[in-house]
Design an enzyme around this catalytic site. Sequence first.
Site, mmCIF file in Angstrom:
data_model
loop_
_atom_site.group_PDB
_atom_site.id
_atom_site.type_symbol
_atom_site.label_atom_id
_atom_site.label_comp_id
_atom_site.label_asym_id
_atom_site.label_seq_id
_atom_site.Cartn_x
_atom_site.Cartn_y
_atom_site.Cartn_z
ATOM 1 N N HIS A 549 0.816 -1.216 0.000
ATOM 2 C CA HIS A 549 0.000 0.000 0.000
ATOM 3 C C HIS A 549 0.854 1.271 0.000
ATOM 4 O O HIS A 549 0.504 2.249 0.650
ATOM 5 C CB HIS A 549 -0.927 -0.009 1.221
ATOM 6 C CG HIS A 549 -1.937 -1.108 1.181
ATOM 7 N ND1 HIS A 549 -2.677 -1.496 2.278
ATOM 8 C CD2 HIS A 549 -2.348 -1.897 0.161
ATOM 9 C CE1 HIS A 549 -3.489 -2.485 1.929
ATOM 10 N NE2 HIS A 549 -3.298 -2.745 0.648
HETATM 11 C C1 LIG Z 1 0.319 -7.340 -5.009
HETATM 12 C C2 LIG Z 1 -0.604 -6.243 -4.574
HETATM 13 C C3 LIG Z 1 -1.723 -6.556 -3.809
HETATM 14 C C4 LIG Z 1 -2.590 -5.546 -3.400
HETATM 15 N N1 LIG Z 1 -3.769 -5.875 -2.795
HETATM 16 C C5 LIG Z 1 -4.690 -4.914 -2.566
HETATM 17 C C6 LIG Z 1 -6.015 -5.245 -2.147
HETATM 18 O O1 LIG Z 1 -6.377 -6.420 -2.020
HETATM 19 N N2 LIG Z 1 -6.886 -4.229 -1.914
HETATM 20 C C7 LIG Z 1 -6.534 -2.923 -2.058
HETATM 21 O O2 LIG Z 1 -7.353 -2.054 -1.789
HETATM 22 N N3 LIG Z 1 -5.287 -2.589 -2.473
HETATM 23 C C8 LIG Z 1 -4.388 -3.543 -2.774
HETATM 24 N N4 LIG Z 1 -3.171 -3.208 -3.277
HETATM 25 C C9 LIG Z 1 -2.828 -1.778 -3.389
HETATM 26 C C10 LIG Z 1 -3.537 -1.045 -4.523
HETATM 27 O O3 LIG Z 1 -3.709 -1.887 -5.634
HETATM 28 C C11 LIG Z 1 -2.721 0.199 -4.868
HETATM 29 O O4 LIG Z 1 -2.703 1.063 -3.745
HETATM 30 C C12 LIG Z 1 -3.279 0.991 -6.031
HETATM 31 O O5 LIG Z 1 -3.465 0.169 -7.144
HETATM 32 C C13 LIG Z 1 -2.310 2.126 -6.369
HETATM 33 O O6 LIG Z 1 -2.859 2.873 -7.407
HETATM 34 P P1 LIG Z 1 -2.000 3.989 -8.159
HETATM 35 O O7 LIG Z 1 -2.893 4.535 -9.229
HETATM 36 O O8 LIG Z 1 -1.431 4.915 -7.179
HETATM 37 O O9 LIG Z 1 -0.774 3.199 -8.796
HETATM 38 P P2 LIG Z 1 -0.793 1.976 -9.792
HETATM 39 O O10 LIG Z 1 -2.113 1.317 -9.815
HETATM 40 O O11 LIG Z 1 0.390 1.153 -9.473
HETATM 41 O O12 LIG Z 1 -0.627 2.647 -11.215
HETATM 42 C C14 LIG Z 1 0.530 3.245 -11.697
HETATM 43 C C15 LIG Z 1 0.586 2.987 -13.194
HETATM 44 O O13 LIG Z 1 1.534 3.853 -13.789
HETATM 45 C C16 LIG Z 1 2.328 3.117 -14.693
HETATM 46 N N5 LIG Z 1 3.614 3.816 -14.786
HETATM 47 C C17 LIG Z 1 4.571 3.895 -13.837
HETATM 48 N N6 LIG Z 1 5.603 4.625 -14.281
HETATM 49 C C18 LIG Z 1 5.275 5.031 -15.528
HETATM 50 C C19 LIG Z 1 5.940 5.806 -16.499
HETATM 51 N N7 LIG Z 1 7.151 6.327 -16.259
HETATM 52 N N8 LIG Z 1 5.332 6.010 -17.694
HETATM 53 C C20 LIG Z 1 4.100 5.489 -17.948
HETATM 54 N N9 LIG Z 1 3.433 4.728 -17.054
HETATM 55 C C21 LIG Z 1 4.011 4.513 -15.856
HETATM 56 C C22 LIG Z 1 2.427 1.750 -14.067
HETATM 57 O O14 LIG Z 1 2.821 0.784 -15.011
HETATM 58 C C23 LIG Z 1 1.022 1.570 -13.534
HETATM 59 O O15 LIG Z 1 0.157 1.042 -14.506
HETATM 60 C C24 LIG Z 1 -2.292 -4.189 -3.723
HETATM 61 C C25 LIG Z 1 -1.182 -3.877 -4.500
HETATM 62 C C26 LIG Z 1 -0.346 -4.898 -4.940
HETATM 63 C C27 LIG Z 1 0.843 -4.551 -5.783
#
Ligand SMILES: Cc1cc2nc3c(=O)[nH]c(=O)nc-3n(C[C@H](O)[C@H](O)[C@H](O)COP(=O)(O)OP(=O)(O)OC[C@H]3O[C@@H](n4cnc5c(N)ncnc54)[C@H](O)[C@@H]3O)c2cc1C
Length: 618
Positions: A549
């Site tokens: 997280h």
């Molecule tokens: C294994 C795992 C299990 C989890 N389990 C849960 C759960 O059961 N329930 C829950 O609520 N949360 C869970 N989480 C946490 C939750 O999924 C994350 O907090 C949330 O997805 C984060 O969202 P975000 O948009 O901040 O980042 P992300 O969803 O990680 O999105 C970032 C995106 O940006 C892209 N990116 C990165 N750098 C670049 C770049 N330079 N250029 C272009 N694209 C780029 C990445 O490829 C990715 O697609 C889990 C996470 C993981 C990894």
Amino acid sequence: MGVHVLLASTALKTVSVTSLWLIPLLLGALTYHNYNSYDPEARILDKEPLKEYDFVVVGGGSAGAVVASRLSEVKSWNVLLLESGPDENEITDVPSLAGYLQLTKLDWQYKTEPTSYACLGFKKKQCSWPRGKVLGGSSVLNYMIYVRGNRYDFDQWESFGNPGWGYQDVLKYFIKSEDNRNPYLAKSKYHGRGGYLTVQEAPWRTPLVAAFVESGVEIGYENRDINGAIQTGFMIAQGTIRRGSRCSTAKAFLRPVRTRKNLDISLNSQATRVLINPVTMKAYGVEYVKHGVKRTVYARKEVILSAGAINSPQLLMLSGIGPKDHLREVGIKVLKDLPVGENLQDHVGVGGLTFLVDKPVAIVQNRFQAFPVTMNYVVNERGPMTTLGGLEGIAFVNTKYANSSGLWPDIQFHMAPASFSSDNGQIVRKILGLTDEVYDTVYRPIANKDAWTIMPLLLRPNTRGYVRLRSSNPFHYPIMNPRYHEDALDVARLVEGIKIALQVANATPFKQFGSRLYMKPLPNCKQHKFMSDEYIECQVRTISMTIYHQSGTAKMGPSWDPEAVVDPRLRVHGVEGLRVIDASIMPTIVSGNTNAAVIMIGEKGADLIKQDWLNRRR
Ligand SMILES: Cc1cc2nc3c(=O)[nH]c(=O)nc-3n(C[C@H](O)[C@H](O)[C@H](O)COP(=O)(O)OP(=O)(O)OC[C@H]3O[C@@H](n4cnc5c(N)ncnc54)[C@H](O)[C@@H]3O)c2cc1C
């Protein structure tokens, strides 16, 4: 998050052993083929970007998918979504296969810096930090647990000087996204129906989770909707799944709008820098690399970073926005001195607490026959393959250190009907990186035995870690140090959390299964009396499991907050035309799994942009 993928082993092992796995793949392929011609959930198209857009969104994860979808509702705007990874595939759809996606090309495969405080039972003393590198981001790798956080988290954000982020304000965004398909929840005023994001319980479960909830009640907690009026209590987990399959944010928010003419999605496109005019301090475009070729795209209105809590700060720093001394150290010209990458927070849990049972009620890989289990999933959308990465029960409990109201718990439980070795050491030990010594001494002896676990996790850590650049090369992975367990109270809370978990496990409902604590000590903790406070502390530091997280690295706060990177409208302080909308902006980590809160941030962030530009035009 623990023991997740045990059923998955059954299915994937079959790939190499027999051809049975081909049947679901074939069915999946046929369904996919049909989807392409008529289904609104059909896949998105990978576009060749134009030279210029109104908005360029970097990262198509939990937040970015929402932002791109909502911004492109305005027909007069055109929007580009740049995503580093490829699209999802048939395997990412299957809930029980969640853990199998780690260490693949859909995972950035990050690792924490080694320290002497935590992660001691993992190879090189590093915790694995998987993050989604795929359209849908970490919502494609996650365990799908749907938890919103505690109302006081959001009220606290507002009290830090962030108007509009209090619980009553954000609740409407949680509800807006949601399509809850469990009738008993859908009718509650705290839940939504008809939104893009499907939420429901897994259609299959073991009897152990009912015992978990009943035991919670026996020790004095309520069985309640932990996403409703009060969080404290026990319940069967809700998940972001649709008809038994994963509902990532890409599936929820992008596929239904994939034919919009004003939304282009470019896959396998890694942003390397935001272009900022050093005189006007306005962001005007993004450099990115697609198919090995460096390109530039220009943004007429705004660039939005939704690359997640590791990559959004990395991109800001690569673009000259960050702590000035650190940027100079790595040879980057400083445009704006801001505490980017500081304030890193994560949920860390204690793994490995194991209870053995005498009845065949847990998830044990060898017991599940691949063919019937797979066919039940493919044909009926039911059965063990629909489990949320193996997790079934959720609880929020109060240790003696918790807020005296009892309404803002300090510990969360994840309950899974399996142990580290229910998959016979095939996957879980590898994705966690458990050392051979720990696995062979403690978990190998109970391989394939019926077992279950509770993993207590710390909801609001006192420590703050950091993300820093390793170099000015955008392809070098940043340095990540969550500083787990550097604070004595953080550790003490987890020790108490384990004691509450033991009370749950000792309650009457588990007696019917002959449930008992597995008493094999960890090799590096055996000098302490088993389950004494000293022993538990040693376990906390040895099997320190990320709950994945990561958040807080571009903190939201007013201009007078020296730790703030973005303002309450998510605009980077001192830079025009640049926002961060993802988990990075959380001033303090929410008390619960972060995906739902990040989706809410995406919804609210998109609305803030609409308000700012549409009001300005009139
Ligand atoms: C294994 C795992 C299990 C989890 N389990 C849960 C759960 O059961 N329930 C829950 O609520 N949360 C869970 N989480 C946490 C939750 O999924 C994350 O907090 C949330 O997805 C984060 O969202 P975000 O948009 O901040 O980042 P992300 O969803 O990680 O999105 C970032 C995106 O940006 C892209 N990116 C990165 N750098 C670049 C770049 N330079 N250029 C272009 N694209 C780029 C990445 O490829 C990715 O697609 C889990 C996470 C993981 C990894």
